[in-house]
Motif scaffolding. Structure first.
Motif, short mmCIF file in Angstrom:
data_model
loop_
_atom_site.label_atom_id
_atom_site.label_comp_id
_atom_site.label_asym_id
_atom_site.label_seq_id
_atom_site.Cartn_x
_atom_site.Cartn_y
_atom_site.Cartn_z
N ALA A 1 -12.59 9.56 4.74
CA ALA A 1 -11.82 10.70 5.25
C ALA A 1 -12.44 12.06 4.91
O ALA A 1 -12.58 12.91 5.78
N PRO A 2 -12.84 12.28 3.64
CA PRO A 2 -13.38 13.62 3.32
C PRO A 2 -14.66 13.93 4.10
O PRO A 2 -14.91 15.09 4.42
N LEU A 3 -15.45 12.89 4.43
CA LEU A 3 -16.69 13.14 5.17
C LEU A 3 -16.41 13.38 6.65
O LEU A 3 -17.09 14.16 7.30
N VAL B 1 -12.19 0.37 12.11
CA VAL B 1 -12.28 1.82 12.30
C VAL B 1 -11.25 2.53 11.42
O VAL B 1 -11.56 3.52 10.73
N PHE B 2 -10.04 1.99 11.42
CA PHE B 2 -8.94 2.56 10.63
C PHE B 2 -9.32 2.60 9.14
O PHE B 2 -9.16 3.62 8.46
N GLY C 1 -4.30 11.03 6.99
CA GLY C 1 -3.09 10.21 7.08
C GLY C 1 -3.41 8.72 7.05
O GLY C 1 -2.62 7.91 6.59
N ALA C 2 -4.60 8.36 7.56
CA ALA C 2 -5.01 6.96 7.53
C ALA C 2 -5.05 6.44 6.10
O ALA C 2 -4.72 5.28 5.83
N ARG C 3 -5.44 7.31 5.17
CA ARG C 3 -5.48 6.91 3.76
C ARG C 3 -4.10 6.53 3.27
O ARG C 3 -3.91 5.50 2.63
N LEU D 1 -1.83 2.80 17.32
CA LEU D 1 -3.12 2.11 17.30
C LEU D 1 -3.30 1.28 16.04
O LEU D 1 -3.70 0.11 16.11
N ALA D 2 -3.00 1.87 14.90
CA ALA D 2 -3.20 1.14 13.64
C ALA D 2 -2.34 -0.12 13.62
O ALA D 2 -2.82 -1.22 13.29
N VAL D 3 -1.07 0.02 14.00
CA VAL D 3 -0.16 -1.13 13.98
C VAL D 3 -0.60 -2.17 15.00
O VAL D 3 -0.62 -3.37 14.72
N LEU D 4 -1.00 -1.69 16.17
CA LEU D 4 -1.46 -2.60 17.22
C LEU D 4 -2.66 -3.41 16.73
O LEU D 4 -2.76 -4.61 16.96
N GLY D 5 -3.58 -2.73 16.03
CA GLY D 5 -4.76 -3.42 15.50
C GLY D 5 -4.38 -4.60 14.63
O GLY D 5 -4.86 -5.72 14.82
#
Lengths: 282, 334
Positions: A31-33, A23-24, A79-81, A260-264
């Motif tokens: 992201a733009p979409l 998902v991340f 920010g995910a990017r 969440l991202a780190v946990l993943g």
């Protein structure tokens, strides 16, 4: 290999980790979409709007806005990017340098080994995050320098693993066989030995991605990583410190995104370790 | 044993020298030279030249390093750029605050980490085990600067239970002896100050302790699981010893060996984490001081502080290794 994959698949927490990572990554790529607004667009009339479930919340800004009226959800999506880029670049750097140094060290042994390992000890002599902070403080704060600094501090992890496996594999028959047919050193290292050390390396890579995201966020929080107005999770939290009483949501969501991202990556890394590392198997 | 300790101390010397080389080179890696950094962008060429002469920047690099090392040997870390104080004096003033915070955090993380680890291991695959291990995983995945802010929001701003920042409230008098406020308060029997100091330290210490606590809990769990599987534990159980004695007297002792190393290594995490925690809670320690220095670009402070923390960390790691050899005699034989 198949057996390990199926073991990984049966591990529910590892699968959960993989789902979070997917998902991340999809969020970062698309992201733009996905984002409802431009993450940099400020809006005078929409400052500090609360999230949609508050009394005054509106569907226009699902997770509310910050003090400049920028949409929090869009900034988190973009920010995910940044976080993914940091994780890939810094861990990639550490992986390549660490593997090279570790291979040379473990294969040639002797003086080269001592020198390389002493240098690794020096890097490890700095406590967590301190070296990265200091390197960026000297080079000047920027996302690029932060990625480099984090990458450098992670080199020893990879170098040590590869060196250890090299020393172990070097004694085995297939390496002897390769040497006796006159294969060159680099061929033996990269085509014969390294593929056999991949298990622990993959585990280390995944777990390092987790800590790289965390460290990059910490550096940005201290003002040493991504610079405003770049939408970056750590930087968003730093910005919201002054708003903590008036608008706590500005601070809350980027933190959850980091967590969440780190946990993943941590969940998936743990699962990988259980599946790939034979030493840990019962 | 003695030979092992001596060998370990000898390895320390090249590592410390290496640290000094890295810190020294870092100062020279910066865009512009130290003279420009010290005087700022608008300095005249003549002033720069004089300062370069004064600092010995015109000498070859290895001679400069020699001079740098000579000053270090005398314990001279230079002067700060902004306050013109000796760096060493500033470190000494702030160091107790950091150690006090780190030690309280370390105690918290050991106590709760080991307890959670033991319970998880003895009740493997129970709900408690799953929850505490998930909690531990969340603990290592948590950005502590964010957690600190969340605590602050909940416990200081909303509930008003804990003070928001600092080490002591305004208006509380405390005679400073050791600069460890908790100890000073006990020594001077100043109970009001003791309560105030403890109240101030709770939030930063808990924040700082999350990552080590999670790591200790996971380590204790896996070490305990390994030990509990062994034959001597079966024997102890078969002898009819109570579960409590088997766990705490027989199993825990052996399980703690790897845990001790883990705990020792957590000091590095604590010292690095202190920069984040101290910054958030305005805790006047070495971490906040370094952060302020980074913001003000006081390179002398960064240099001195880094050297100090790295040296401390290396020495602590040495102590951990030696302690490990003491409690686990197998290691010194190798």
């Amino acid at each position: 290999m198949l057996e390990q994959l199926s073991q990984l698949w049966r591990n529910k927490t590892a699968v959960l980790g993989l789902v979070i990572i997917t998902v991340f990554m999809l969020t970062a790529v698309f992201a733009p979409l996905l984002s409802p607004h431009d993450p940099l667009e400020t809006s005078l009339y929409d400052q500090l709007k609360p999230p949609v479930w508050h009394e005054n919340g509106k569907w226009k800004n699902i997770l509310g806005t910050d003090d400049l009226g920028r949409d929090t959800l869009s900034r988190i999506i973009f920010g995910a990017r940044v976080s993914l880029a940091v994780a890939l670049v810094s861990v990639g750097l550490a992986f390549v340098c660490g593997t090279l140094l570790g291979s040379i060290s473990g294969y040639y042994k002797g003086t080269v080994d001592s020198i390389v390992m002493r240098i690794m000890d020096m890097i490890l002599a700095f406590p967590y995050l301190l070296l990265a902070i200091v390197v960026v403080a000297y080079l000047g704060p920027s996302l690029r320098n932060a990625m480099m600094a984090i990458g450098v501090t992670y080199i020893p992890r990879f170098a040590r693993i590869v060196r250890g496996s090299m020393l172990e594999e070097y004694e085995k028959d297939y390496v002897m066989a390769a040497r006796s047919i006159g294969a060159r050193d680099w061929r033996i290292i990269f085509l014969a030995i390294l593929p056999n050390c991949m298990g622990p390396l993959i585990v280390q890579t995944t777990l390092s991605m987790a800590s790289a995201i965390l460290d990059a966020a910490a550096l940005s929080f201290l003002g040493l990583g991504a610079q405003p107005p770049t939408p970056e999770w750590g930087g968003m939290i730093a910005m919201s410190r002054g708003l903590i009483l008036r608008a706590s949501w500005v601070m809350t969501f980027p933190g959850i995104a980091i967590l969440l991202a780190v946990l993943g990556f941590n969940l998936f890394g743990d699962g990988l370790r259980d599946a790939l590392d034979p030493r840990l198997r019962d | 044993m003695l030979a092992y300790v001596i060998r370990r101390i000898l390895i320390l010397i090249p590592t410390l020298l290496g640290v000094s080389v890295i810190v020294f080179l870092m100062m020279h890696m910066t865009p512009g030279d130290p003279a420009e950094l010290l005087l700022g962008e608008r300095s005249t060429e003549q002033a720069l030249d004089e300062l370069r002469e004064h600092l010995g920047l015109k000498e070859p690099l290895y001679i400069q390093y020699g001079m740098f090392l000579k000053r270090l040997m005398k314990g001279d870390l230079g002067e700060t750029i902004w306050t013109r104080q000796k760096v060493w004096i500033e470190v000494k003033q702030r160091f107790p605050a950091t150690i006090e915070l780190s030690l309280v955090a370390l105690c918290l993380s050991c106590f709760f980490g080991i307890i959670f680890g033991i319970v998880s291991a003895t009740k493997q695959y129970s709900i408690f085990d799953y929850l505490s291990m998930l909690g531990a995983l969340a603990g290592v995945s948590m950005p502590i600067f964010w957690l600190g802010l969340v605590f602050m929001l909940i416990f200081s701003l909303n509930l008003g239970w804990l003070p928001i920042s600092g080490r002591l409230s305004v208006g509380i008098d405390l005679e400073v002896i050791t600069n460890f406020y908790i100890i000073d308060a006990v020594l001077t029997r100043n109970w009001a100050a003791l309560k105030d100091a403890l109240w101030h330290i709770i939030m930063p210490a808990v924040t700082l302790s999350t990552i080590p606590m999670a790591i200790v809990a996971r380590m204790t769990r896996s070490a305990m699981l390994e030990v509990l599987r062994q034959d001597y534990i079966k024997t102890a159980k078969a002898k009819g010893l109570s579960k409590f004695i088997v766990i705490f007297k027989h199993a825990l002792r052996n399980a703690l060996i790897p845990v001790v190393t883990t705990v020792g290594l957590q000091f590095g995490v604590l010292l690095g984490g202190a920069i984040l925690t101290e910054t958030i809670f305005a805790w006047p320690g070495v971490g906040k001081w370094m952060y302020d220095a980074v913001m003000q670009r006081d390179y002398m402070v960064i240099q001195g502080g880094t050297l100090f923390i790295a040296a401390l960390f290396v020495v602590i790691n040495l102590c951990v290794d030696v302690m490990y050899a003491v409690i686990n005699p197998r290691i010194s034989v190798q």
